[in-house]
Design a protein around this motif. Structure first.
Motif, short mmCIF file in Angstrom:
data_model
loop_
_atom_site.label_atom_id
_atom_site.label_comp_id
_atom_site.label_asym_id
_atom_site.label_seq_id
_atom_site.Cartn_x
_atom_site.Cartn_y
_atom_site.Cartn_z
N GLY A 219 8.06 3.55 -3.54
CA GLY A 219 6.84 4.09 -4.06
C GLY A 219 5.98 5.14 -3.30
N HIS A 220 6.26 5.64 -2.19
CA HIS A 220 5.42 6.18 -1.29
C HIS A 220 5.87 7.72 -1.84
CE1 HIS A 220 4.49 2.95 1.00
NE2 HIS A 220 5.83 2.76 1.49
N GLN A 221 4.84 8.73 -1.34
CA GLN A 221 5.14 9.89 -1.69
C GLN A 221 5.39 10.83 -0.51
OE1 GLN A 221 1.54 11.87 -3.46
NE2 GLN A 221 2.58 14.03 -3.28
N VAL A 222 6.68 11.24 -0.66
CA VAL A 222 7.49 11.65 0.71
C VAL A 222 7.63 13.21 0.70
CG1 VAL A 222 9.53 11.43 2.26
CG2 VAL A 222 8.79 9.69 0.85
N LEU A 223 7.19 13.93 1.74
CA LEU A 223 7.47 15.10 1.92
C LEU A 223 8.56 15.46 2.91
CD1 LEU A 223 6.98 18.42 1.31
CD2 LEU A 223 5.15 18.14 3.05
N LEU A 224 9.83 16.07 2.91
CA LEU A 224 10.61 16.38 3.77
C LEU A 224 10.66 17.54 4.30
CD1 LEU A 224 13.13 14.59 5.01
CD2 LEU A 224 14.22 15.13 2.89
N GLU B 48 24.71 1.68 0.06
CA GLU B 48 25.33 1.39 -1.43
C GLU B 48 24.00 1.53 -2.22
OE1 GLU B 48 27.90 -2.00 -1.55
OE2 GLU B 48 29.43 -0.58 -0.69
N ASP B 49 22.70 0.87 -1.84
CA ASP B 49 21.57 0.93 -2.69
C ASP B 49 21.00 2.31 -2.78
OD1 ASP B 49 21.65 -1.89 -2.55
OD2 ASP B 49 20.35 -2.08 -1.05
N LEU B 50 21.23 3.12 -1.59
CA LEU B 50 20.75 4.64 -1.78
C LEU B 50 21.71 5.52 -2.60
CD1 LEU B 50 19.42 5.29 1.78
CD2 LEU B 50 18.39 4.45 -0.18
N CYS C 155 15.77 7.99 4.95
CA CYS C 155 14.61 7.49 5.07
C CYS C 155 13.62 7.97 4.10
CB CYS C 155 14.01 7.98 6.55
SG CYS C 155 14.67 7.29 7.76
N ALA C 156 13.45 9.28 3.56
CA ALA C 156 12.81 9.79 2.40
C ALA C 156 13.20 8.97 1.39
CB ALA C 156 13.17 10.98 2.28
N LEU C 157 14.46 8.78 0.91
CA LEU C 157 14.78 8.49 -0.29
C LEU C 157 14.40 6.73 -0.32
CD1 LEU C 157 16.28 8.45 -2.95
CD2 LEU C 157 18.59 8.02 -1.89
N LYS C 158 14.71 5.96 0.76
CA LYS C 158 14.22 4.75 0.92
C LYS C 158 12.69 4.65 0.52
CE LYS C 158 14.90 0.22 1.70
NZ LYS C 158 15.60 -0.64 0.80
N LEU C 159 11.92 5.42 1.19
CA LEU C 159 10.34 5.33 1.12
C LEU C 159 9.94 5.83 -0.44
CD1 LEU C 159 9.51 6.94 4.64
CD2 LEU C 159 8.96 4.61 3.75
N GLN C 160 10.72 6.66 -0.94
CA GLN C 160 10.46 7.13 -2.21
C GLN C 160 10.43 5.93 -3.15
OE1 GLN C 160 12.55 10.42 -3.80
NE2 GLN C 160 10.71 11.83 -3.41
N LYS D 154 0.92 -1.26 0.05
CA LYS D 154 -0.07 -0.11 0.01
C LYS D 154 0.90 1.32 0.09
CE LYS D 154 -4.07 1.91 2.31
NZ LYS D 154 -4.64 2.08 3.58
N LYS D 155 0.46 2.22 -0.93
CA LYS D 155 1.33 3.54 -0.86
C LYS D 155 0.48 4.31 0.04
CE LYS D 155 3.53 1.61 -4.34
NZ LYS D 155 4.68 0.84 -4.00
N HIS D 156 1.69 5.34 0.49
CA HIS D 156 1.36 6.36 1.52
C HIS D 156 1.81 7.61 1.34
CE1 HIS D 156 -0.18 3.23 4.39
NE2 HIS D 156 0.74 2.41 4.18
N GLU D 157 1.39 8.72 1.86
CA GLU D 157 1.83 10.17 1.75
C GLU D 157 2.59 10.17 3.22
OE1 GLU D 157 -1.18 12.74 0.90
OE2 GLU D 157 -1.67 12.35 -0.97
N ILE D 158 3.74 10.44 3.17
CA ILE D 158 4.52 10.44 4.39
C ILE D 158 5.37 11.91 4.49
CG2 ILE D 158 6.53 9.14 5.61
CD1 ILE D 158 5.81 6.63 3.87
#
Ligand SMILES: Cc1cc2nc3c(=O)[nH]c(=O)nc-3n(C[C@H](O)[C@H](O)[C@H](O)COP(=O)(O)OP(=O)(O)OC[C@H]3O[C@@H](n4cnc5c(N)ncnc54)[C@H](O)[C@@H]3O)c2cc1C
Length: 150
Positions: free
Chosen positions: A26-31, A122-124, A18-23, A2-6
């Motif tokens: 597929g989540h929508q992230v506001l930092l 490394e993934d990020l 955290c923001a990049l991983k969540l993005q 499920k995708k969330h707005e975070i």
């Protein structure tokens, strides 16, 4: 999934990762931050991936150093006398955490977290095309004796 707005508060290395991983998931992230991105502690550090730092700050060796740390004029530790009543409960917990059994538990917990950290970074780094910013030089962590580890 499920995708969330975070919303993430704080754009230091922790918030950004955290923001990049969540993005990437597929989540929508506001930092958000009260200052510029990575302008706090994450701006002025040594830039070393400190995965070897698995020893908790609360340790017998720090407790032994406390008196001189508190007295020396250029010490990195200073506590305003007026702040003492507020910090005493925290200091008591710090002292309890420095007991050998707790120190060993903390070391295992930090090791198991840090074991996965480099791969996660490394993934990020790959996802943000930042490989050119990383220099792999290696390092050695050495101790003068067994006691120096505690
Ligand atoms: C001299 C020095 C050298 C270091 N060297 C290394 C090293 O080589 N390797 C290593 O791994 N670690 C090192 N560290 C530690 C490392 O820099 C920190 O652990 C790391 O930067 C912490 O990141 P952070 O995102 O938690 O905090 P920060 O980078 O401080 O980010 C927190 C952000 O939150 C924002 N914020 C706080 N409160 C609010 C609020 N209420 N509303 C909105 N925004 C808010 C701040 O403005 C800030 O931008 C070093 C630290 C220092 C001081």
């Amino acid at each position: 999934m499920k995708k969330h707005e975070i919303v993430i508060v704080g754009s230091g290395i922790i918030g950004i990762c955290c923001a990049l991983k969540l993005q990437l998931q597929g989540h929508q992230v506001l930092l958000i931050d009260k200052n510029d991105p990575a302008s706090g502690c994450s701006m002025g550090n040594a830039g070393h991936f400190a995965t070897e730092q698995i020893f908790p700050m609360a340790s017998a060796s720090i407790i032994k150093q406390l008196p001189s740390l508190l007295i020396k004029p250029n010490s990195p530790l200073s506590i305003k006398p007026s702040y003492l009543p507020k910090i005493i409960p925290w200091m008591m917990r710090f002292l309890m955490a420095a007991r050998r059994e707790q120190f060993t538990k903390g070391t295992h917990a930090l090791k198991s977290l840090n074991d996965k950290a480099m791969q996660a970074y490394e993934d990020l780094i790959k996802a943000s095309a930042s490989e050119h910013l990383i220099k792999k030089a290696g390092y050695l962590l050495v101790f003068e004796g067994k006691k120096a580890q505690q």
